[in-house]
Design a protein around this motif. Structure first.
Motif, short mmCIF file in Angstrom:
data_model
loop_
_atom_site.label_atom_id
_atom_site.label_comp_id
_atom_site.label_asym_id
_atom_site.label_seq_id
_atom_site.Cartn_x
_atom_site.Cartn_y
_atom_site.Cartn_z
N GLY A 63 48.05 39.20 39.37
CA GLY A 63 46.64 39.07 38.98
C GLY A 63 46.24 37.62 38.73
N ASN A 69 45.86 31.30 33.66
CA ASN A 69 47.30 31.12 33.42
C ASN A 69 47.87 30.04 34.34
OD1 ASN A 69 47.29 33.20 31.59
ND2 ASN A 69 47.92 34.75 33.08
N GLU A 93 46.63 38.73 44.16
CA GLU A 93 45.26 39.07 43.75
C GLU A 93 44.57 39.95 44.79
OE1 GLU A 93 43.36 38.59 40.79
OE2 GLU A 93 42.33 40.07 42.02
N ALA A 149 48.78 44.22 45.45
CA ALA A 149 50.17 43.83 45.14
C ALA A 149 51.16 44.93 45.52
CB ALA A 149 50.29 43.49 43.66
N ASP A 166 50.08 40.26 34.31
CA ASP A 166 48.76 40.12 33.72
C ASP A 166 47.71 40.95 34.46
OD1 ASP A 166 46.92 39.22 31.90
OD2 ASP A 166 46.54 37.31 32.90
C1 LIG Z 1 43.56 40.39 33.54
S1 LIG Z 1 43.08 39.87 35.12
C2 LIG Z 1 44.14 38.46 35.42
C3 LIG Z 1 43.75 37.20 34.71
C4 LIG Z 1 44.45 35.98 35.29
N1 LIG Z 1 45.88 36.06 35.18
C5 LIG Z 1 43.96 34.67 34.75
O1 LIG Z 1 44.78 33.88 34.24
O2 LIG Z 1 42.74 34.39 34.87
C6 LIG Z 1 43.84 41.07 36.19
C7 LIG Z 1 43.75 40.72 37.67
O3 LIG Z 1 44.54 41.65 38.41
C8 LIG Z 1 43.88 41.88 39.65
N2 LIG Z 1 44.39 43.15 40.21
C9 LIG Z 1 44.18 44.40 39.78
N3 LIG Z 1 44.84 45.31 40.54
C10 LIG Z 1 45.51 44.58 41.48
C11 LIG Z 1 46.40 44.94 42.55
N4 LIG Z 1 46.71 46.21 42.79
N5 LIG Z 1 46.92 43.95 43.30
C12 LIG Z 1 46.61 42.65 43.05
N6 LIG Z 1 45.78 42.26 42.05
C13 LIG Z 1 45.24 43.21 41.27
C14 LIG Z 1 42.42 41.96 39.26
O4 LIG Z 1 41.56 41.78 40.37
C15 LIG Z 1 42.33 40.82 38.22
O5 LIG Z 1 41.98 39.61 38.81
#
Ligand SMILES: C[S@@+](CC[C@H](N)C(=O)[O-])C[C@H]1O[C@@H](n2cnc3c(N)ncnc32)[C@H](O)[C@@H]1O
Length: 241
Positions: A63, A69, A93, A149, A166
């Motif tokens: 994510g 991060n 992502e 992912a 995350d």
């Molecule tokens: C809590 S946010 C991450 C925040 C990020 N680490 C930062 O530092 O800004 C969770 C992220 O996971 C992504 N996400 C959710 N399901 C996903 C998947 N199946 N595969 C890849 N990314 C995914 C979302 O689009 C989102 O951007």
């Protein structure tokens, strides 16, 4: 050919914290995203200490979101006189932001101003697949893997030293915390690999343990009582690290 993706849409909740309408959750703690990144993801993986003196160190994040991060890690690495020669930050992502939305959100972090600018200058087109960004004159390589992912992780081949887990909350984003996904992470773990996440949900702990990670609760960030830190120790492994 790389396919188009569904980009994320930047909205803020009542506190002004970036929020996803799709997942019904915030992108980072309302108590402070930068401090959360340092407490949970850097300190939880014993960084910067573990990269010091190394030729190369590899971090994988589930994510990328707004890149908070990544930027916190980049700045810590840049300011560390004993930093590893090469830092590889790989981030997965499914819904990347458009560069204009990144610019808006990243205004909230003046300490990252210079590096966030550099990140956005290299920001790739929003197409599924792997995008390799050579930052800091090529000493920091950011590999963005756009797509789900669950599908992209099994395609990767690398030895990861530290995992940043995350996703959104496991209740709202279960696919990013599943036993299957944790096994895909374990496949990429280098000897002694560590992990950190803010989630201590029982399902997450069981999925990680089942994949060979030994996990333990640590004091959490701000309002959260606990977080999780772990190390890859598959069954039968008997040495340190
Ligand atoms: C809590 S946010 C991450 C925040 C990020 N680490 C930062 O530092 O800004 C969770 C992220 O996971 C992504 N996400 C959710 N399901 C996903 C998947 N199946 N595969 C890849 N990314 C995914 C979302 O689009 C989102 O951007």
């Amino acid at each position: 050919m790389l396919l188009p993706l569904e980009p994320a849409c930047l909205t803020l909740d009542a506190d002004g914290t970036p929020f996803s309408q799709t997942y019904g959750d915030v992108y980072h703690s309302a108590a402070g995203g930068q401090a959360q990144a340092r407490h949970v993801f850097l300190a939880g993986n014993e960084l910067p200490e573990r990269w010091q003196g190394r030729a190369r160190f590899v971090i994988l994040e589930t994510g990328f979101g707004l890149g908070l991060n990544c930027l916190a890690t980049w700045l810590a690495w840049r300011n560390d006189l004993r930093r590893c020669a090469e830092l590889h930050f790989v981030s997965l992502e499914k819904h990347p932001f458009r560069v204009d939305d990144l610019a808006l959100a990243q205004q909230a972090w003046p300490e990252f101003h210079e590096i966030a600018d550099e990140l956005r200058r290299h920001w790739p087109p929003l197409r599924a697949g792997t995008h390799r960004l050579a930052l800091e004159g090529g000493r920091l390589i950011l590999t963005l893997v756009f797509g789900d992912a669950v599908e992209t992780l099994p395609e990767l081949d690398m030895a990861v030293d530290a995992f940043y887990l995350d996703g959104f909350s496991p209740a709202r984003n279960p696919g990013l915390w599943s036993p299957e996904l944790c096994r895909s992470l374990a496949r990429l773990a280098a000897p002694g690999a560590t992990l950190a996440t803010w989630s201590v949900a029982g399902k997450v702990r069981r999925a990680l343990s089942g994949a060979g990670f030994e996990v333990a609760k640590r004091p959490g960030f701000a309002g959260k009582r606990q977080m999780l830190a772990g190390r890859y120790r598959p069954a039968g492994f008997s040495g340190t690290p």
